[in-house]
Design a protein around this motif. Structure first.
Motif: not given
Length: 214
Positions: A1-11
């Motif tokens: 599985m690929e690691n996906i960084l989500v910036a703004g995850a709390n929005g």
């Protein structure tokens, strides 16, 4: 599985993206949040988090291997230069340094010509500058420009063109689904496109895009 960084995850949209990634068999989400207090929501779902501030050094977000990045952060109009523009640039630079395979940018319709906007001109200018920086970064990218965001249900259908030449709305649910679909290796590489609510299945709409489009 690929690691996906989500910036703004709390929005609002960010949480939808993270939850979709968490349900995927291909992707492992890493929720990038700004405050310790924001970790609990994701921890309860066994979702990995990293604390990093887009106004500061974001290299800590790449301590683990990051395969791809989704930029869904926004200042809500309060710090458009600091967050929407310069924060995006910081994350783009860090992504380049860490050889990220794809950077998916949540932009906005109107970001191509912010000077023509009657409203939100400063915001659209910041998004424009961030988009242009990403295009010239050398990274593989997709820039997704939705119309006005609503809290409507997921329809899994959109209208998509590189330039739609009209305004309109689209639900955050459908935007989130489009962004996650765009993470696939063979979808919308080095491409900028606009989306509104529509009648075409997201997967079918994305498949109409040519491989490279400015």
């Amino acid at each position: 599985m690929e690691n996906i960084l989500v910036a703004g995850a709390n929005g609002t949209t960010g949480k939808k993206i993270v939850n979709l990634l968490n349900e995927s068999q291909y992707f492992n989400p890493i929720a990038m949040v700004r405050k310790e207090a924001q970790v609990a929501y994701f921890k309860a779902k066994n979702i990995e988090t990293v604390i990093a501030d887009l106004e500061q050094d974001v290299s800590v977000a790449f301590n683990n291997t990051i395969d791809k990045v989704v930029f869904a952060a926004g200042s809500g109009g309060k710090k458009v230069v600091e967050v929407d523009q310069e924060g995006a640039k910081r994350l783009i630079d860090a992504s380049n340094k860490n050889k990220v395979k794809k950077f998916v940018m949540l932009s906005s319709m109107g970001a191509d010509h912010p000077e023509q906007a009657e409203q939100l001109q400063a915001y659209l200018k910041a998004k424009h500058n961030a988009d242009e920086y990403l295009k010239s970064s050398g990274l593989n990218y997709s820039i997704v420009r939705p119309g006005s965001l609503t809290n409507g249900e997921l329809t899994n259908k959109i209208e998509l063109e590189t330039k739609l030449n009209k305004s309109g709305e689209i639900s955050r649910n459908d935007v989130a689904q489009t962004l996650v679909s765009t993470l696939n290796d063979d979808i919308a590489n080095k491409t900028t496109f606009e989306i509104l609510q529509g009648d075409t299945l997201i997967a079918d709409a994305l498949n109409t895009l040519s491989p490279i489009n400015a």
